[in-house]
Scaffold this motif. Structure first.
Motif, PDB file in Angstrom:
ATOM      1  N   SER A  62       0.816  -1.212   0.000  1.00 49.28           N
ATOM      2  CA  SER A  62       0.000   0.000   0.000  1.00 49.28           C
ATOM      3  C   SER A  62       0.853   1.267   0.000  1.00 49.28           C
ATOM      4  O   SER A  62       0.336   2.364  -0.174  1.00 49.28           O
ATOM      5  CB  SER A  62      -0.906   0.020   1.236  1.00 49.28           C
ATOM      6  N   GLY A  63       2.149   1.111   0.249  1.00 50.30           N
ATOM      7  CA  GLY A  63       3.019   2.267   0.385  1.00 50.30           C
ATOM      8  C   GLY A  63       3.192   2.688   1.834  1.00 50.30           C
ATOM      9  O   GLY A  63       3.877   3.654   2.128  1.00 50.30           O
ATOM     10  N   TYR A  64       2.565   1.936   2.734  1.00 49.06           N
ATOM     11  CA  TYR A  64       2.631   2.236   4.160  1.00 49.06           C
ATOM     12  C   TYR A  64       2.721   0.944   4.958  1.00 49.06           C
ATOM     13  O   TYR A  64       2.234  -0.101   4.520  1.00 49.06           O
ATOM     14  CB  TYR A  64       1.375   2.988   4.628  1.00 49.06           C
ATOM     15  N   ILE A  65       3.315   1.046   6.146  1.00 52.83           N
ATOM     16  CA  ILE A  65       3.269  -0.053   7.104  1.00 52.83           C
ATOM     17  C   ILE A  65       2.166   0.310   8.097  1.00 52.83           C
ATOM     18  O   ILE A  65       2.286   1.281   8.848  1.00 52.83           O
ATOM     19  CB  ILE A  65       4.613  -0.231   7.838  1.00 52.83           C
ATOM     20  N   GLU A  66       1.077  -0.445   8.036  1.00 55.51           N
ATOM     21  CA  GLU A  66      -0.063  -0.200   8.917  1.00 55.51           C
ATOM     22  C   GLU A  66       0.050  -1.050  10.183  1.00 55.51           C
ATOM     23  O   GLU A  66       0.950  -1.872  10.316  1.00 55.51           O
ATOM     24  CB  GLU A  66      -1.390  -0.500   8.201  1.00 55.51           C
ATOM     25  N   VAL A  67      -0.890  -0.867  11.100  1.00 50.77           N
ATOM     26  CA  VAL A  67      -0.854  -1.511  12.411  1.00 50.77           C
ATOM     27  C   VAL A  67      -0.683  -3.029  12.313  1.00 50.77           C
ATOM     28  O   VAL A  67       0.162  -3.601  13.002  1.00 50.77           O
ATOM     29  CB  VAL A  67      -2.111  -1.149  13.241  1.00 50.77           C
ATOM     30  N   GLU A  68      -1.453  -3.699  11.476  1.00 54.28           N
ATOM     31  CA  GLU A  68      -1.336  -5.161  11.375  1.00 54.28           C
ATOM     32  C   GLU A  68       0.052  -5.575  10.888  1.00 54.28           C
ATOM     33  O   GLU A  68       0.603  -6.579  11.342  1.00 54.28           O
ATOM     34  CB  GLU A  68      -2.417  -5.745  10.455  1.00 54.28           C
ATOM     35  N   GLU A  69       0.625  -4.804   9.981  1.00 53.21           N
ATOM     36  CA  GLU A  69       1.971  -5.100   9.496  1.00 53.21           C
ATOM     37  C   GLU A  69       3.011  -4.837  10.591  1.00 53.21           C
ATOM     38  O   GLU A  69       3.990  -5.577  10.706  1.00 53.21           O
ATOM     39  CB  GLU A  69       2.279  -4.285   8.236  1.00 53.21           C
ATOM     40  N   LEU A  70       2.779  -3.814  11.403  1.00 52.44           N
ATOM     41  CA  LEU A  70       3.678  -3.555  12.527  1.00 52.44           C
ATOM     42  C   LEU A  70       3.631  -4.704  13.526  1.00 52.44           C
ATOM     43  O   LEU A  70       4.666  -5.114  14.050  1.00 52.44           O
ATOM     44  CB  LEU A  70       3.307  -2.244  13.235  1.00 52.44           C
ATOM     45  N   LYS A  71       2.439  -5.220  13.795  1.00 53.93           N
ATOM     46  CA  LYS A  71       2.319  -6.354  14.724  1.00 53.93           C
ATOM     47  C   LYS A  71       3.161  -7.526  14.256  1.00 53.93           C
ATOM     48  O   LYS A  71       3.747  -8.248  15.054  1.00 53.93           O
ATOM     49  CB  LYS A  71       0.861  -6.808  14.851  1.00 53.93           C
ATOM     50  N   ASN A  72       3.235  -7.722  12.954  1.00 55.34           N
ATOM     51  CA  ASN A  72       3.972  -8.846  12.375  1.00 55.34           C
ATOM     52  C   ASN A  72       5.386  -8.470  11.917  1.00 55.34           C
ATOM     53  O   ASN A  72       6.018  -9.224  11.192  1.00 55.34           O
ATOM     54  CB  ASN A  72       3.174  -9.427  11.204  1.00 55.34           C
ATOM     55  N   PHE A  73       5.866  -7.309  12.364  1.00 53.89           N
ATOM     56  CA  PHE A  73       7.179  -6.789  11.969  1.00 53.89           C
ATOM     57  C   PHE A  73       8.283  -7.834  12.120  1.00 53.89           C
ATOM     58  O   PHE A  73       9.040  -8.086  11.189  1.00 53.89           O
ATOM     59  CB  PHE A  73       7.495  -5.544  12.812  1.00 53.89           C
ATOM     60  N   LEU A  74       8.393  -8.458  13.291  1.00 55.73           N
ATOM     61  CA  LEU A  74       9.474  -9.410  13.545  1.00 55.73           C
ATOM     62  C   LEU A  74       9.363 -10.644  12.662  1.00 55.73           C
ATOM     63  O   LEU A  74      10.372 -11.232  12.269  1.00 55.73           O
ATOM     64  CB  LEU A  74       9.502  -9.817  15.023  1.00 55.73           C
ATOM     65  N   CYS A 130       8.663 -10.760   9.638  1.00 57.95           N
ATOM     66  CA  CYS A 130       9.286 -10.492   8.336  1.00 57.95           C
ATOM     67  C   CYS A 130      10.760 -10.883   8.345  1.00 57.95           C
ATOM     68  O   CYS A 130      11.343 -11.133   7.294  1.00 57.95           O
ATOM     69  CB  CYS A 130       9.150  -9.020   7.969  1.00 57.95           C
ATOM     70  N   PHE A 131      11.333 -10.938   9.535  1.00 59.37           N
ATOM     71  CA  PHE A 131      12.742 -11.273   9.673  1.00 59.37           C
ATOM     72  C   PHE A 131      12.958 -12.753   9.981  1.00 59.37           C
ATOM     73  O   PHE A 131      14.023 -13.284   9.733  1.00 59.37           O
ATOM     74  CB  PHE A 131      13.384 -10.397  10.753  1.00 59.37           C
ATOM     75  N   SER A 132      11.935 -13.407  10.530  1.00 60.69           N
ATOM     76  CA  SER A 132      11.997 -14.848  10.806  1.00 60.69           C
ATOM     77  C   SER A 132      10.582 -15.374  11.021  1.00 60.69           C
ATOM     78  O   SER A 132       9.826 -14.799  11.813  1.00 60.69           O
ATOM     79  CB  SER A 132      12.831 -15.132  12.059  1.00 60.69           C
ATOM     80  N   ASP A 133      10.248 -16.456  10.340  1.00 57.69           N
ATOM     81  CA  ASP A 133       8.918 -17.051  10.481  1.00 57.69           C
ATOM     82  C   ASP A 133       8.624 -17.473  11.916  1.00 57.69           C
ATOM     83  O   ASP A 133       7.472 -17.492  12.336  1.00 57.69           O
ATOM     84  CB  ASP A 133       8.768 -18.275   9.564  1.00 57.69           C
ATOM     85  N   SER A 134       9.677 -17.810  12.659  1.00 58.94           N
ATOM     86  CA  SER A 134       9.473 -18.285  14.033  1.00 58.94           C
ATOM     87  C   SER A 134       9.427 -17.153  15.056  1.00 58.94           C
ATOM     88  O   SER A 134       9.220 -17.394  16.244  1.00 58.94           O
ATOM     89  CB  SER A 134      10.578 -19.271  14.416  1.00 58.94           C
ATOM     90  N   ALA A 135       9.605 -15.907  14.611  1.00 59.72           N
ATOM     91  CA  ALA A 135       9.569 -14.769  15.536  1.00 59.72           C
ATOM     92  C   ALA A 135       8.151 -14.554  16.047  1.00 59.72           C
ATOM     93  O   ALA A 135       7.169 -14.985  15.449  1.00 59.72           O
ATOM     94  CB  ALA A 135      10.076 -13.511  14.835  1.00 59.72           C
ATOM     95  N   LEU A 177       4.269  -8.781  17.792  1.00 56.61           N
ATOM     96  CA  LEU A 177       4.354  -7.720  18.797  1.00 56.61           C
ATOM     97  C   LEU A 177       3.028  -7.612  19.542  1.00 56.61           C
ATOM     98  O   LEU A 177       1.963  -7.772  18.946  1.00 56.61           O
ATOM     99  CB  LEU A 177       4.682  -6.373  18.143  1.00 56.61           C
ATOM    100  N   ASN A 178       3.108  -7.316  20.837  1.00 58.59           N
ATOM    101  CA  ASN A 178       1.867  -7.116  21.589  1.00 58.59           C
ATOM    102  C   ASN A 178       1.312  -5.723  21.297  1.00 58.59           C
ATOM    103  O   ASN A 178       1.950  -4.915  20.603  1.00 58.59           O
ATOM    104  CB  ASN A 178       2.073  -7.381  23.092  1.00 58.59           C
ATOM    105  N   ASP A 179       0.123  -5.425  21.807  1.00 60.33           N
ATOM    106  CA  ASP A 179      -0.546  -4.160  21.490  1.00 60.33           C
ATOM    107  C   ASP A 179       0.267  -2.946  21.936  1.00 60.33           C
ATOM    108  O   ASP A 179       0.356  -1.955  21.213  1.00 60.33           O
ATOM    109  CB  ASP A 179      -1.943  -4.117  22.112  1.00 60.33           C
ATOM    110  N   LYS A 180       0.875  -3.008  23.122  1.00 56.68           N
ATOM    111  CA  LYS A 180       1.661  -1.863  23.612  1.00 56.68           C
ATOM    112  C   LYS A 180       2.898  -1.661  22.736  1.00 56.68           C
ATOM    113  O   LYS A 180       3.221  -0.525  22.366  1.00 56.68           O
ATOM    114  CB  LYS A 180       2.062  -2.056  25.067  1.00 56.68           C
TER     115      LYS A 180
END
Length: 110
Positions: free
Chosen positions: A56-68, A70-75, A78-81
């Motif tokens: 989309s051209g942006y990293i939205e909340v759901e993508e931020l939650k799954n940020f780690l 992207c670096f490893s499937d086993s990561a 992220l929690n809400d805070k």
């Protein structure tokens, strides 16, 4: 691990950064440990493209939650805070998402 990411970041540095995040995530610690903070604008843009899963051209909340993940499937996710703190740190125009320029700026602040 995405091959685009490992073409830019050392896999050992990624593993070290992920291990440091096991007990708690803070973007500056992750950016520094993974080597993101030392990358060029072009390299950061390539990483951003991987993180922007829906292109989309942006990293939205759901993508931020799954940020780690992207670096490893086993990561972990992220929690809400952690997600809200990450968004607050990067969303300089307060539109509820992180654009590529905001991402580059955040990475270089570490």
């Amino acid at each position: 691990m995405s091959s685009k990411i490992t073409s830019i970041l050392n896999p050992a540095d990624i593993t070290k950064a992920l291990e440091q995040c096991a007990a708690g995530f803070h973007h500056t610690a992750f950016f520094k440990a993974s080597g993101l903070s030392k990358k060029t604008d072009d390299e950061l843009a390539t990483i951003f493209d991987v993180l922007d899963g829906d292109h989309s051209g942006y990293i939205e909340v759901e993508e931020l939650k799954n940020f780690l993940k992207c670096f490893s499937d086993s990561a972990r996710v992220l929690n809400d805070k952690e997600t809200s703190d990450f968004l607050a740190a990067g969303d300089s125009d307060h539109d509820g998402k992180i654009g590529v320029d905001e991402f580059k700026s955040m990475a270089k602040k570490t």
